[in-house]
Write an enzyme that holds these catalytic residues in place. Structure first.
Site, mmCIF file in Angstrom:
data_model
loop_
_atom_site.group_PDB
_atom_site.id
_atom_site.type_symbol
_atom_site.label_atom_id
_atom_site.label_comp_id
_atom_site.label_asym_id
_atom_site.label_seq_id
_atom_site.Cartn_x
_atom_site.Cartn_y
_atom_site.Cartn_z
ATOM 1 N N HIS A 98 2.353 3.677 -9.109
ATOM 2 C CA HIS A 98 2.066 2.026 -9.330
ATOM 3 C C HIS A 98 3.463 1.524 -10.238
ATOM 4 C CE1 HIS A 98 -1.758 2.291 -7.527
ATOM 5 N NE2 HIS A 98 -2.336 2.983 -8.559
ATOM 6 N N LEU A 138 10.699 -20.662 -5.126
ATOM 7 C CA LEU A 138 9.671 -19.556 -4.430
ATOM 8 C C LEU A 138 8.370 -19.763 -5.107
ATOM 9 C CD1 LEU A 138 9.332 -16.811 -2.401
ATOM 10 C CD2 LEU A 138 9.574 -15.935 -4.677
ATOM 11 N N ASP A 142 0.776 -1.332 0.055
ATOM 12 C CA ASP A 142 -0.027 -0.067 0.113
ATOM 13 C C ASP A 142 0.859 1.340 -0.069
ATOM 14 O OD1 ASP A 142 -2.332 1.493 -0.070
ATOM 15 O OD2 ASP A 142 -2.584 1.262 2.215
HETATM 16 C C1 IPE Z 1 -5.511 -2.940 -0.146
HETATM 17 O O1 IPE Z 1 -5.008 -1.336 -0.395
HETATM 18 C C2 IPE Z 1 -5.324 -3.420 -1.587
HETATM 19 C C3 IPE Z 1 -4.133 -3.343 -2.110
HETATM 20 C C4 IPE Z 1 -2.848 -3.108 -1.740
HETATM 21 C C5 IPE Z 1 -4.380 -4.259 -3.528
HETATM 22 P P1 IPE Z 1 -6.176 -0.338 -0.392
HETATM 23 O O2 IPE Z 1 -5.491 1.085 -0.702
HETATM 24 O O3 IPE Z 1 -7.221 -0.510 -1.605
HETATM 25 O O4 IPE Z 1 -7.072 -0.296 0.953
HETATM 26 P P2 IPE Z 1 -7.937 0.607 1.723
HETATM 27 O O5 IPE Z 1 -9.129 0.796 0.858
HETATM 28 O O6 IPE Z 1 -7.138 1.752 2.135
HETATM 29 O O7 IPE Z 1 -8.141 -0.341 2.876
HETATM 30 C C1 IPE Z 2 -1.746 0.183 -3.547
HETATM 31 O O1 IPE Z 2 -1.272 1.599 -3.300
HETATM 32 C C2 IPE Z 2 -1.909 -0.416 -4.664
HETATM 33 C C3 IPE Z 2 -3.251 -0.620 -5.080
HETATM 34 C C4 IPE Z 2 -4.292 -0.687 -4.174
HETATM 35 C C5 IPE Z 2 -3.364 -1.160 -6.369
HETATM 36 P P1 IPE Z 2 -2.441 2.516 -3.460
HETATM 37 O O2 IPE Z 2 -2.860 2.982 -4.921
HETATM 38 O O3 IPE Z 2 -3.462 2.376 -2.647
HETATM 39 O O4 IPE Z 2 -1.821 3.897 -2.725
HETATM 40 P P2 IPE Z 2 -2.483 4.869 -1.733
HETATM 41 O O5 IPE Z 2 -2.768 4.104 -0.626
HETATM 42 O O6 IPE Z 2 -3.541 5.730 -2.333
HETATM 43 O O7 IPE Z 2 -1.361 5.630 -1.150
HETATM 44 MG MG MG Z 3 -3.951 2.385 -0.375
#
Ligand code: IPE
Ligand code: IPE
Ligand code: MG
Length: 249
Positions: A42, A136, A25
């Site tokens: 990303h 792995l 995240d």
């Molecule tokens: C969780 O991250 C899902 C992934 C990393 C794929 P999110 O950024 O979507 O989670 P929430 O919505 O903040 O809980």
């Molecule tokens: C995690 O990073 C990747 C996915 C959920 C695909 P985020 O896109 O949720 O990044 P933040 O949480 O908005 O910073």
């Molecule tokens: Mg996120």
């Protein structure tokens, strides 16, 4: 091979976790902090995945599970969703040969039926090609949700046992999407949030949890080692007392 659940048997203690599961995240915030579009985060996140996989291989970790796209992530703007799908396709195109050469088995779990048929084919081919690799097992959770997993496993379990009304945990667990892996020893969430966000609800029952403020694109080998050291300092009791563990009963 059937793995005993950590809720029924104490897994063998080893110096490195056998299975690490990560919620990657913070990509968006990493980019926003740099006045870049979220997609830049990303893209950088894909590089962090590559480094993390290499580091896990180097440390003898046998299972790495990465949450790449949750069943709730469809709620994001259409543009971001389609960009994430394209990144997934490019990553598969670029990385599968290298994974195969490095003896890595790739698994993609989640409700794949919602993905473009071409992406579904690519996933199936990549899984087939790497199926016999043993260094792995890299699992990418895509359109995955812990509740979805428990529900689909329940449906399969009921269908496989007509007329049965009483079931055991083992009967359900064998139908979970990741039945091929032991439960995670270490769960890591980057990006500062301290929640599970519908990740591996069943399998995280006794995992050691580790949260870090580091955004996923900045999660490097040193950050992984810090998580592993934290794991190594924990006493996993699985409901038992500390004294029982010393005498290994
Ligand atoms: C969780 O991250 C899902 C992934 C990393 C794929 P999110 O950024 O979507 O989670 P929430 O919505 O903040 O809980
Ligand atoms: C995690 O990073 C990747 C996915 C959920 C695909 P985020 O896109 O949720 O990044 P933040 O949480 O908005 O910073
Ligand atoms: Mg996120």
């Amino acid at each position: 091979m059937i793995f005993k659940s950590s809720t029924t048997a104490v897994p063998d203690a080893s110096s490195v976790p056998q299975h690490i599961a990560i919620i990657m995240d913070g990509n968006g915030r990493w980019a926003t902090k740099r006045f870049l579009p979220r997609v830049a985060g990303h893209m950088k996140g894909v590089e962090a995945v590559r480094d993390c996989v290499d580091a896990c291989v180097g440390r003898g970790i046998k299972y790495l599970t990465l949450f790449a796209f949750s069943s709730e992530n469809w709620r994001r703007p259409e543009e971001e969703v389609s960009l994430l799908m394209r990144l997934f396709v490019t990553a598969l195109e670029r990385e599968v040969s290298k994974m195969h050469a490095n003896d890595i088995r790739l698994k993609v779990v989640g409700d794949l039926s919602r993905f473009d048929p071409k992406l579904q084919d690519m996933i199936a081919n990549a899984q087939r090609r790497t199926a016999n690799n043993t260094q792995l097992t890299l699992t990418v959770c895509a359109n995955y949700g812990g509740r979805w997993d428990i529900m689909q496993a329940t449906s399969k379990m009921v269908a496989a046992n007509p007329g049965v009304v009483d079931f055991t945990e083992e009967q359900l667990a064998e139908h979970l999407a990741m039945a091929y892996a032991p439960e995670p020893d270490l769960f890591i969430r980057t990006g500062g949030e301290e929640r599970i966000s519908n990740f591996l609800l069943w399998q995280l029952a006794y995992s050691e949890l580790y949260f870090t403020d580091t955004f996923w694109p900045d999660f490097n080998t040193g950050a992984l080692d810090a998580a592993i050291s934290s794991y190594q300092s924990r006493e996993r009791r699985f409901g038992r007392t500390g004294a029982q563990l010393e005498t290994k009963t």
